[in-house]
Every structure is written in C-alpha cells, then in structure tokens.
Design a protein around this motif. Structure first.
Motif, PDB file in Angstrom:
ATOM      1  N   MET A 319     -68.311 -23.513   9.761  1.00 55.57           N
ATOM      2  CA  MET A 319     -69.400 -22.560   9.516  1.00 55.57           C
ATOM      3  C   MET A 319     -68.910 -21.556   8.471  1.00 55.57           C
ATOM      4  O   MET A 319     -69.622 -21.219   7.535  1.00 55.57           O
ATOM      5  CB  MET A 319     -69.747 -21.839  10.827  1.00 55.57           C
ATOM      6  N   LEU A 320     -67.647 -21.112   8.632  1.00 55.38           N
ATOM      7  CA  LEU A 320     -66.971 -20.287   7.635  1.00 55.38           C
ATOM      8  C   LEU A 320     -65.668 -20.973   7.252  1.00 55.38           C
ATOM      9  O   LEU A 320     -65.224 -21.882   7.949  1.00 55.38           O
ATOM     10  CB  LEU A 320     -66.617 -18.914   8.227  1.00 55.38           C
ATOM     11  N   GLN A 321     -65.052 -20.494   6.211  1.00 52.08           N
ATOM     12  CA  GLN A 321     -63.647 -20.896   6.006  1.00 52.08           C
ATOM     13  C   GLN A 321     -62.821 -20.025   6.942  1.00 52.08           C
ATOM     14  O   GLN A 321     -62.932 -18.803   6.940  1.00 52.08           O
ATOM     15  CB  GLN A 321     -63.221 -20.677   4.562  1.00 52.08           C
ATOM     16  N   TYR A 322     -61.992 -20.681   7.762  1.00 48.25           N
ATOM     17  CA  TYR A 322     -61.317 -19.934   8.825  1.00 48.25           C
ATOM     18  C   TYR A 322     -60.011 -19.301   8.367  1.00 48.25           C
ATOM     19  O   TYR A 322     -59.578 -18.315   8.958  1.00 48.25           O
ATOM     20  CB  TYR A 322     -61.067 -20.852  10.032  1.00 48.25           C
ATOM     21  N   ASP A 323     -59.354 -19.869   7.375  1.00 45.84           N
ATOM     22  CA  ASP A 323     -58.120 -19.254   6.875  1.00 45.84           C
ATOM     23  C   ASP A 323     -58.104 -19.347   5.360  1.00 45.84           C
ATOM     24  O   ASP A 323     -57.973 -20.440   4.796  1.00 45.84           O
ATOM     25  CB  ASP A 323     -56.891 -19.955   7.481  1.00 45.84           C
ATOM     26  N   GLY A 324     -58.261 -18.185   4.724  1.00 45.84           N
ATOM     27  CA  GLY A 324     -58.341 -18.132   3.262  1.00 45.84           C
ATOM     28  C   GLY A 324     -57.033 -18.511   2.596  1.00 45.84           C
ATOM     29  O   GLY A 324     -57.036 -19.069   1.495  1.00 45.84           O
ATOM     30  N   GLU A 325     -55.909 -18.185   3.227  1.00 48.12           N
ATOM     31  CA  GLU A 325     -54.604 -18.518   2.650  1.00 48.12           C
ATOM     32  C   GLU A 325     -54.398 -20.020   2.659  1.00 48.12           C
ATOM     33  O   GLU A 325     -53.971 -20.625   1.690  1.00 48.12           O
ATOM     34  CB  GLU A 325     -53.471 -17.914   3.490  1.00 48.12           C
ATOM     35  N   LEU A 326     -54.683 -20.637   3.819  1.00 47.58           N
ATOM     36  CA  LEU A 326     -54.491 -22.084   3.963  1.00 47.58           C
ATOM     37  C   LEU A 326     -55.651 -22.877   3.368  1.00 47.58           C
ATOM     38  O   LEU A 326     -55.616 -24.095   3.328  1.00 47.58           O
ATOM     39  CB  LEU A 326     -54.355 -22.455   5.451  1.00 47.58           C
ATOM     40  N   LYS A 327     -56.704 -22.146   2.979  1.00 48.69           N
ATOM     41  CA  LYS A 327     -57.939 -22.797   2.489  1.00 48.69           C
ATOM     42  C   LYS A 327     -58.436 -23.804   3.523  1.00 48.69           C
ATOM     43  O   LYS A 327     -58.713 -24.976   3.216  1.00 48.69           O
ATOM     44  CB  LYS A 327     -57.721 -23.500   1.147  1.00 48.69           C
ATOM     45  N   LEU A 328     -58.533 -23.354   4.731  1.00 47.96           N
ATOM     46  CA  LEU A 328     -58.871 -24.229   5.852  1.00 47.96           C
ATOM     47  C   LEU A 328     -60.162 -23.775   6.524  1.00 47.96           C
ATOM     48  O   LEU A 328     -60.237 -22.623   6.940  1.00 47.96           O
ATOM     49  CB  LEU A 328     -57.721 -24.196   6.875  1.00 47.96           C
ATOM     50  N   PRO A 329     -61.160 -24.635   6.682  1.00 48.64           N
ATOM     51  CA  PRO A 329     -61.241 -25.938   6.036  1.00 48.64           C
ATOM     52  C   PRO A 329     -61.630 -25.783   4.563  1.00 48.64           C
ATOM     53  O   PRO A 329     -62.083 -24.735   4.149  1.00 48.64           O
ATOM     54  CB  PRO A 329     -62.346 -26.649   6.829  1.00 48.64           C
ATOM     55  N   ARG A 330     -61.464 -26.874   3.822  1.00 48.71           N
ATOM     56  CA  ARG A 330     -61.761 -26.798   2.386  1.00 48.71           C
ATOM     57  C   ARG A 330     -63.244 -26.552   2.153  1.00 48.71           C
ATOM     58  O   ARG A 330     -63.648 -25.903   1.208  1.00 48.71           O
ATOM     59  CB  ARG A 330     -61.340 -28.102   1.700  1.00 48.71           C
ATOM     60  N   HIS A 331     -64.072 -27.119   3.032  1.00 44.88           N
ATOM     61  CA  HIS A 331     -65.519 -26.968   2.857  1.00 44.88           C
ATOM     62  C   HIS A 331     -66.077 -26.103   3.980  1.00 44.88           C
ATOM     63  O   HIS A 331     -65.630 -26.211   5.121  1.00 44.88           O
ATOM     64  CB  HIS A 331     -66.196 -28.336   2.863  1.00 44.88           C
ATOM     65  N   PHE A 332     -67.039 -25.268   3.636  1.00 43.40           N
ATOM     66  CA  PHE A 332     -67.611 -24.357   4.644  1.00 43.40           C
ATOM     67  C   PHE A 332     -69.037 -24.009   4.238  1.00 43.40           C
ATOM     68  O   PHE A 332     -69.394 -24.095   3.061  1.00 43.40           O
ATOM     69  CB  PHE A 332     -66.740 -23.106   4.793  1.00 43.40           C
TER      70      PHE A 332
END
Ligand code: 3PG
Ligand code: MN
Ligand code: MN
Length: 560
Positions: A319-332
């Motif tokens: 629904m969101l990107q959960y970790d901006g540093e890890l870019k996780l998940p790539r799609h949101f």
C-alpha cells in the motif's frame, strides 16, 4: 526552501552552556495520563520515580497531545500509535501520515493512476489479485474502509478474480470484533460476485500469530502466514471465513490477536486462493513495521529466514513503500510521507554522539521511526544503536517486566561512560503488556517501567546530566471499554470488557536533572502542544536553537 536550509544549528542563546551535558531521553511506550481509576494501571501501580516527577516540579512537568491531527492522523478521533508518535518526536514536524495519504489517494482516484497500481494491473487479465492485511477499523496499520474502496476500485479497473487474506486484530480494536469485520467484508465480496467478479476470502489468522511480526523478532510468525497465503496450507480448513473465525474463537483461550492460521477450501478440500505464478499481491497495511518481514519474503529472490517451498513469480506492491532506505517493496500504491530533516540527522551533523536502545519489539521505534522511517545510522562514528532481544513465543502478560531493567542498565552504562551526548531509550511495558488486556500483568509492567526510569535518572544525577521523560501515546492508563459517560462496560456475568488498544489521552513530559539550568521551565502559552514539540525542546537541551521550520520548543529560560 528545504535546499536553502543549513544543517548547522545555532547555539542556544541561553542554554549554550548546557552543551556537553548528557541528555537522557526516555520514551515510555503506551503511557498516557488519565484520571485515577481501578482500570488506570499506571495509577494503580507503584511508580515512585514518575510520581516524583509529576509532583516535584510543576513547571517541569506537563501534558502534550499524542493523537489525531497533532501527529498527522486524519482526524482527532484517531488514537495515537508508535509509528506516528515516534515520527513526531524525532522529526519535530507534523507530516500527513500513511492513513491520511491513502485516504486522499483513494478519494481522488489517483491511486489507480500511479505506477504501483499499473504494475499489478498487468496481472488482472490472467491472474488473481491477492489482498493481504489487517482487517479492522483501528486505523493504526490499516482501515477496513480503505480495503473496501480498494476492492471496488480494483474490480472497476479490471480485476476479475480477487482473494483476500485476512489478519484478525483484537489489539487496536476490541477482541471479538473480527466477526463483525468478516461479516462486513463478506457483504462486499458478495456484491462483487453479483457483478461477476470472483471475489472471496482465501485465508486468515490472528495478527500476532500469523504474519505481523516486526523487527525480525520471530520469523515463524511470517512462515505461518506464508504457508496459508502462498502455499494454501494451514492446520484449520473451512469453507467460509465467518465460520472459521466463529469456530476458532470457540476455544476458551482463543482471541482475535492469536487466532491460528486457516485456509478456505472448496467442497473437495482444495484451497481456493494460494498465490501462484502470474498473480498480483497487495499488502494493504499502510504502516510499515509489521509488513516489512512479509514484504521481504514476497520480494527477495535470496531469502533464508524460512523455507518458502515455492517462490511464485508475482507482481507485488505495498500500500506504501515500507522502507525507503531498502526501497522495500519496489512497487507501492501510495508514496509514503517523506519525513526529512529529523532531529537525529541534525544532531549527528552537529557532532552530537547518540546511543539508542530498546528491546526487539520496540527497537525500530527509537531508531527507524525516530529517524523518519529510515534504517541505519546517519554517522556510524557518532551513533550506536543497541537491541536487547525480546522474549519470543510468549504473550507479554506472562513476562510483564519484559526487558525494562536490562534496557535501563544499558542506558545507565552508556550515560556513565560519558561517551554519548544523548542516550535514548524506549521502555515497552505499558504498551506491550497493555495490549494483552491483562490488568494485573499491566500493573506489574508499569512498576517495572518505573524501576527502569529510576535507574536512568540516577545515572543522569551521577553525571550532572539532563533528562526528558515522555511517552508516545496512551495505553496502560485505561484498560477498560467504557460507555459514553465513562463507566466501565460489563458483560452479563459482570466481567469488564478489557480495552487492548491505545487511547486518545495526552502523555506526560518531564524535564530535569542537575545539568538543567535553574531558570528552565515549560512555556505556558502552548496549551495544545504535542509530540512534535519535543524535538526542538531536546535540541535546546543539547545547547542548540531548533530550526525555524520545527514545531516550537516547549521550554523557556527565565532569570532565577
Ligand atoms: O503494532 C502494534 O503492536 C499495535 O497495533 C500498535 O502498537 P504500537 O503503535 O505501540 O506499536
Ligand atoms: Mn507505542
Ligand atoms: Mn501499542
């Protein structure tokens, strides 16, 4: 303009002399202020250290807001939570948070125009859309009304086969409410089926036992979810979700938070919604901490936390990107709040040496959330973050003291080492034990938190330092569901209905310590101040003026 802003902080006009004194920052998780009452566990518990702060120095103790719009939530009916609370404490600014950003994207329809939705949409022709997340209206991790809109929107935009994998709540909402939420959603799914969309529940389980672990405390929790959601395997099989939740709750020890995993099967006993190659998956929680582990399992090619058995080729979006540093998940589907220029970054860039510590279940709160949902250090030479492993596999009412004293001892050692300018901890008991709804255990937990505070304040005393003791939102101060007049609600047998959730109450903040100049006191002209005002305050205590775009400091210095 942000890019024109400097990182260098000006010295505080009056408190510059405070520079060099260690500042202990204690966040009591789930520790609100409410009237004395037998269900106010903080009041009932023996808490001499915190009582002394409240009674000792009236100009250095006050309440601040920790819920609703003061922390970036959609309305003032939204209780506070750790994510938005620690974001506000650390960032010194109020950002529109995930809940609100998702509301706006759904209301405007922009969610369906974004890259994330277009990415998953490509599976709609041939594959199934799976929606995985917390089914409740708690508004902490997710909201059922957002899921309802997304279901309808996805089908309007071409999804023909939808499977919903639910996690029952009972933590941010009343235990037992799972039944009502399943009924509500079943209604929506039935309507979609009437329109020719094959939309059904596929699996489920209680959030604390299935999927929603955090900070890698116990991967078995995620594995149980994986087995049900992806492999279609679970110890319990039912033909519909309502029956599943009702039947599983018949066990006298069962509750929504810990329901065992189940899958929905057809007449022949085959699971109706395992995740397979070519499918799309959306995790519909907006809050990060309890989705990161599942996101890793769904996204990482190389993964060794448990045996996934199958790693389906899917298109996955959060629904969101959960970790901006890890870019996780790539799609949101919705861009997360961009929390920038946090106090942690400012202080690191101004040479402040920081030690932060908590136990696993709250470790990311004083690091990741504090730093604006950012993993890692700003400056590894100046910062040290230490995690004390939490007990695993037991509900916290069985170990209500948790690791409070161990955290405090680590903080004490860090303070006495004189290697740090800021020593920051989160003490978890009020919240984690409060969420169990067990009043006796929560009282024990609150006492343990107070013991921890005493250890830290004693160390601050020894080094001539300064302390700030506050909290991120309420929980343990109100443990019962009440009617509109505030009277506890009882069932037919006279038992009270425990309140496992957070509250709307304000939280205390106290400052003190031998290093605090005598004339420092709370300002009287900020009656509606909230958690976001704390960062500027802490910067002042380190001897700096806060940046102009921060919410104002809570303190002033008067001549004494
Ligand atoms: O995730 C949880 O444990 C609860 O939903 C919220 O608690 P927290 O915001 O204090 O972490
Ligand atoms: Mn919290
Ligand atoms: Mn909590």
């Amino acid at each position: 303009m942000a890019e024109a802003r400097r990182w260098e902080l000006a010295g505080h006009r009056r408190l510059g002399k405070g520079k060099g004194k260690v500042v202990g920052v204690v966040v009591l998780d789930g520790w609100g202020e409410a009237a004395p009452d037998p269900f106010n566990c903080i009041h009932v518990a023996d808490t001499p250290a915190l009582d002394a702060l409240k009674k000792g120095a009236p100009e250095r103790w006050r309440l601040i807001k920790a819920h609703g719009t003061a922390v970036g939530l959609p309305t003032d009916d939204d209780m506070g939570n750790s994510e938005v609370g620690h974001n506000a404490l650390g960032a010194g600014q109020i950002y529109a948070q995930g809940a609100k950003l998702v509301d706006m994207a759904l209301a405007s329809g922009k969610i369906y125009e974004g890259e994330g939705f277009k990415y998953i949409q490509q599976c709609f022709d041939k594959g199934t859309l799976h929606l995985i997340g917390l089914l409740s209206d708690g508004g902490v991790h997710s909201r059922i009304d957002q899921l309802q809109l997304l279901l309808k929107g996805a089908s309007d935009h071409g999804a023909k086969r939808i499977r919903v994998h639910i996690l029952t709540d009972g933590r941010d909402v009343l235990d037992g409410s799972s039944v009502r939420f399943v009924e509500m959603l079943e209604n929506d799914l039935a309507k979609l089926r009437d329109k020719g969309v094959d939309a059904r529940f596929a699996s489920g389980g209680g959030r604390m036992y299935v999927t929603m672990d955090r900070y890698e405390n116990d991967w078995q929790v995620v594995k149980r979810g994986w087995d049900a959601q992806v492999l279609g395997e679970a110890p319990h099989k039912f033909q519909n979700a309502l029956e599943a939740v009702k039947k599983l709750r018949e066990d006298p020890k069962a509750n929504d938070q810990y329901l065992p995993p189940f899958v929905i099967v057809d007449e022949r006993g085959s699971p109706i919604g395992p995740i397979v190659d070519g499918d799309a998956v959306v995790t519909f929680n907006f809050r990060a901490d309890r989705m990161v582990m599942l996101a890793k399992a769904l996204e990482y090619e190389n993964f060794d936390k448990f045996d996934r058995v199958r790693f389906p080729k899917i298109r996955y979006a959060g629904m969101l990107q959960y970790d901006g540093e890890l870019k996780l998940p790539r799609h949101f589907l919705v861009a997360p709040p961009e929390i920038e220029r946090t106090s942690g970054e400012y202080l690191a860039r101004n040479g402040i040496r920081t030690y932060a510590c908590s136990e696993t279940v709250k470790f990311g709160h004083v690091t990741f959330f504090w730093n604006g949902n950012r993993s890692g250090y700003f400056n590894p030479n100046l910062e040290k973050y230490e995690e004390i492993p939490s007990d695993i596999g037991i509900p916290f009412n069985e170990q209500p003291k948790m690791k409070a004293v161990e955290i405090a001892e680590k903080a004490r050692d860090a303070i006495l080492s004189r290697k740090y300018d800021q020593v920051r901890v989160n003490i978890a008991n009020g919240d984690m034990v409060g969420h169990t709804g067990d009043i006796e255990a929560t009282i024990i937990g609150c006492k343990a938190a107070d013991d921890a505070v005493k250890i830290i304040l004693d160390a601050i005393e020894q080094v001539g330092g300064i302390f700030v003791v506050t909290a991120d939102h309420g929980n343990a101060e109100d443990m019962v569901k009440r009617d509109k007049s505030g009277k506890p609600l009882r069932d037919e047998d006279g038992n009270v209905q425990p309140l496992t959730s957070h509250t709307l109450n304000p939280v205390p903040i106290a400052i003190g310590g031998p290093g605090l100049q005598p004339g420092v006191r709370f300002r009287s002209e900020l009656p509606s101040a909230g958690l976001a005002n704390v960062a500027a305050t802490v910067m002042n205590l380190h001897g700096f003026e806060a940046p102009d775009h921060y919410e104002p400091t809570l303190i002033e210095v008067v001549d004494k």
